[in-house]
Design an enzyme around this catalytic site. Structure first.
Site, PDB file in Angstrom:
ATOM      1  N   ALA A 248       0.823  -1.266   0.092  1.00  0.00           N
ATOM      2  CA  ALA A 248      -0.010  -0.143  -0.049  1.00  0.00           C
ATOM      3  C   ALA A 248       0.770   1.192   0.031  1.00  0.00           C
ATOM      4  O   ALA A 248       1.848   1.363   0.757  1.00  0.00           O
ATOM      5  CB  ALA A 248      -0.669  -0.022   1.059  1.00  0.00           C
ATOM      6  N   PRO A 249       0.436   2.361  -0.676  1.00  0.00           N
ATOM      7  CA  PRO A 249      -0.914   2.309  -1.238  1.00  0.00           C
ATOM      8  C   PRO A 249      -0.774   1.964  -2.819  1.00  0.00           C
ATOM      9  O   PRO A 249      -1.827   2.343  -3.377  1.00  0.00           O
ATOM     10  CB  PRO A 249      -1.078   3.839  -1.355  1.00  0.00           C
ATOM     11  CG  PRO A 249       0.491   4.457  -1.456  1.00  0.00           C
ATOM     12  CD  PRO A 249       1.260   3.619  -0.589  1.00  0.00           C
ATOM     13  N   GLY A 250       0.341   1.303  -3.290  1.00  0.00           N
ATOM     14  CA  GLY A 250       0.045   0.695  -4.421  1.00  0.00           C
ATOM     15  C   GLY A 250       0.757   1.122  -5.864  1.00  0.00           C
ATOM     16  O   GLY A 250       0.617   0.534  -6.966  1.00  0.00           O
TER      17      GLY A 250
ATOM     18  N   LYS B 243       4.094   1.028  -6.489  1.00  0.00           N
ATOM     19  CA  LYS B 243       4.861   0.175  -6.889  1.00  0.00           C
ATOM     20  C   LYS B 243       4.466  -1.197  -7.327  1.00  0.00           C
ATOM     21  O   LYS B 243       5.000  -1.945  -8.281  1.00  0.00           O
ATOM     22  CB  LYS B 243       6.137  -0.140  -5.936  1.00  0.00           C
ATOM     23  CG  LYS B 243       6.848   1.051  -5.497  1.00  0.00           C
ATOM     24  CD  LYS B 243       7.930   0.819  -4.614  1.00  0.00           C
ATOM     25  CE  LYS B 243       8.661   2.159  -4.030  1.00  0.00           C
ATOM     26  NZ  LYS B 243       7.622   2.635  -3.122  1.00  0.00           N
TER      27      LYS B 243
ATOM     28  N   ASP C 211       9.349  -3.015   0.206  1.00  0.00           N
ATOM     29  CA  ASP C 211       9.896  -1.711   0.138  1.00  0.00           C
ATOM     30  C   ASP C 211       9.154  -1.514   1.628  1.00  0.00           C
ATOM     31  O   ASP C 211       8.199  -1.431   1.923  1.00  0.00           O
ATOM     32  CB  ASP C 211       8.659  -1.006  -0.893  1.00  0.00           C
ATOM     33  CG  ASP C 211       9.070   0.197  -0.781  1.00  0.00           C
ATOM     34  OD1 ASP C 211      10.187   0.949  -0.628  1.00  0.00           O
ATOM     35  OD2 ASP C 211       7.907   1.207  -0.632  1.00  0.00           O
TER      36      ASP C 211
ATOM     37  N   CYS D  10      12.777   4.289   2.282  1.00  0.00           N
ATOM     38  CA  CYS D  10      13.184   5.693   1.780  1.00  0.00           C
ATOM     39  C   CYS D  10      13.895   6.418   3.100  1.00  0.00           C
ATOM     40  O   CYS D  10      13.355   7.593   3.641  1.00  0.00           O
ATOM     41  CB  CYS D  10      11.803   6.609   1.600  1.00  0.00           C
ATOM     42  SG  CYS D  10      10.564   6.359   2.661  1.00  0.00           S
TER      43      CYS D  10
END
Lengths: 302, 172
Positions: free
Chosen positions: A108-110, A112, A177, A230
């Site tokens: 989420a939120p999608g 990638k 991620d 990140c």
């Protein structure tokens, strides 16, 4: 900015780094090739008079000169999707192929997950998982708007993920991620460092290790895993990868990246990490005028 | 309690290929779904050759390109494409955007102003010689016709069916 001081020893041109972190970030979009070619998306933006600049490192990344990238004809048609430029990197490095079984552990939120589907020509299976049910509704909205039909959406804790709903017992590729302290998003969220504590960072790192371990176990021998965050903290990046090198059967692979970046670190805060971590990429805001990111590519077994 | 012949709302069940294989009352078949898109919108049947269709929730049909066993209890697969178990079946905005480029019938082409009204969720008076009912709204974008979504045409009025969360105020 104060929590960033700890990275002075590992970042070249640290003043330029700090200065970049204080500049707001522009709006980037990714071309959703499920619905339109880059040429068609660009022609649509031109027709509606939206100013833009194309990134030179990836034909599907476009920097928009508008404050509302979600209110364009291009966006309504699902030709483009608002996605930070560096956040396009991990799926490109994972390089999924049409027909494969791919896991996005924290999807989420999608942005990638739908990019993975697009890279696979929307053929195959992208299992988009997230532990947060609320955020999954944003993922489902984005997946439908972008027309990604290869997605299967699950709601599990990635650390003990079960493939029981499916007929197969391993993925070809996995993307982790990971949830992180998000220091690299400071240009988008200036208050991201408020409340930063070392305790929180270490607790997040524990979760990251758990998810990455599970991803390696759930990926077939010879399969590929990309680990990304990140954030800048080596505790959440190289240390997490180093942990799985010691506990699971995997190794760090080299990869090409057309964006300017720095190698992963092998020493931090009195700890030494495996030399192969130099193959990971650290992308700093001052290098390409983007957000910050860490990306490592792993291979299972061998 | 639900018997073997009832639709179970919380899980995905793959649609039976044909009526002869149907075990759940009222469930649409793959043949009927493909035939609906072909008859109503002239979307060629082979467009869906590589996809499977599923029901989750009463009458809600999902189109999926990936692998999965049936039944399946997860959050979502592919995208919702069609509402069945009602007199007039209704395709979704997102499925029409995804597959409507293949449509050749019951497609109403709007000019930029009309398209913007449609996307904003507004109803409008429009001339239309074809069938009444659910139509695909489309407009020209960068040299090619592109589907926008679904509208309901009745008595000279075209009603936008774009869901609230998808509506936008765009350049007219």
């Amino acid at each position: 900015m104060e929590p960033l001081e700890r990275y002075r020893p590992i970042i070249d041109d640290f003043e330029a780094f700090l200065e970049a972190c204080q500049r707001p970030l522009g709006n980037a979009v990714r071309v959703n090739t499920i619905k339109a070619s880059a040429d068609r998306a660009v022609a649509t933006l031109e027709e509606e008079g939206v100013g833009f600049e194309r990134a030179d490192w990836n034909p599907n990344v476009i920097r928009l000169e508008t404050d509302s990238p979600g209110s364009t004809w291009s966006s309504f048609h699902g030709f483009t999707h608002g996605q930070e430029e560096v956040s396009v990197v991990p799926p490109v490095v994972l390089d999924p192929q049409p027909g494969e079984r791919v896991w996005d552990a924290c999807a989420a939120p999608g942005g990638k997950a739908t990019q993975l589907a697009a890279l696979m020509d929307d053929r195959g299976t992208v299992v988009a998982n997230d532990s947060n049910l609320g955020r999954l509704s944003a993922l489902r909205f984005n997946a439908e708007r972008l027309g990604a039909t290869a997605l299967a959406v699950t709601n599990q804790d990635a650390r003990n993920y079960s493939l029981k709903p499916f007929d197969f017992d391993a993925f070809d590729r996995s993307l982790v991620d990971a949830p992180c302290s998000c220091e690299g998003t400071i240009r988008k969220n200036p208050d991201t460092l408020d409340g930063w504590t070392e305790e929180h960072m270490h607790s997040v790192a524990g979760v990251q290790k758990g998810i990455l371990r599970r991803a390696i176990q759930a990926t077939r021998e010879g399969g590929t895993i990309v680990y990304s965050t990140c954030t800048f903290a080596p505790e959440e990046n190289e240390a997490v990868v180093n942990h799985v090198l010691e506990t699971e059967d995997c190794r760090v692979r080299e990869f090409d990246l057309a964006l300017e970046h720095s190698p992963g670190v092998t020493e931090w805060d009195g700890e030494a990490y495996d030399e192969s971590l130099e193959r990971a990429a650290r992308i700093y805001p001052h290098q390409n005028d983007t957000g910050g990111f860490f990306v490592a590519k792993l291979e299972v077994g061998a | 309690m639900s018997g073997d012949n009832d639709n179970v709302g919380r899980r995905f069940d793959r649609l039976p290929a044909t009526a002869a294989e149907r075990t759940v009352d009222g469930r649409a078949t793959r043949e009927e779904v493909v035939d609906y898109f072909e008859t109503r919108f002239a979307i060629p049947a082979e467009t869906f050759d590589e996809y499977t269709f599923w029901e989750k929730g009463s009458g809600k049909i999902w189109v999926y390109a990936g692998e999965a066993p049936s039944p399946l209890e997860i959050e979502a697969i592919g995208m919702t494409c069609l509402r069945t178990r009602q007199e007039h079946w209704k395709p979704t905005t997102d499925a029409v955007q995804r597959f409507g480029t293949h449509a050749d019938r019951c497609v109403i082409e709007l000019d930029r102003e009309e398209a913007a009204r449609f996307v904003a969720g507004e109803d409008q008076e429009l001339e239309w010689d074809g069938d009444w009912g659910y139509l695909i709204a489309a407009h020209e974008v960068a040299g090619a016709v592109e589907p926008l979504g679904v509208g309901l045409y009745v008595h000279g009025e075209f009603r936008s069916m774009v869901p609230k969360g998808r509506q936008r105020d765009l350049e007219r």
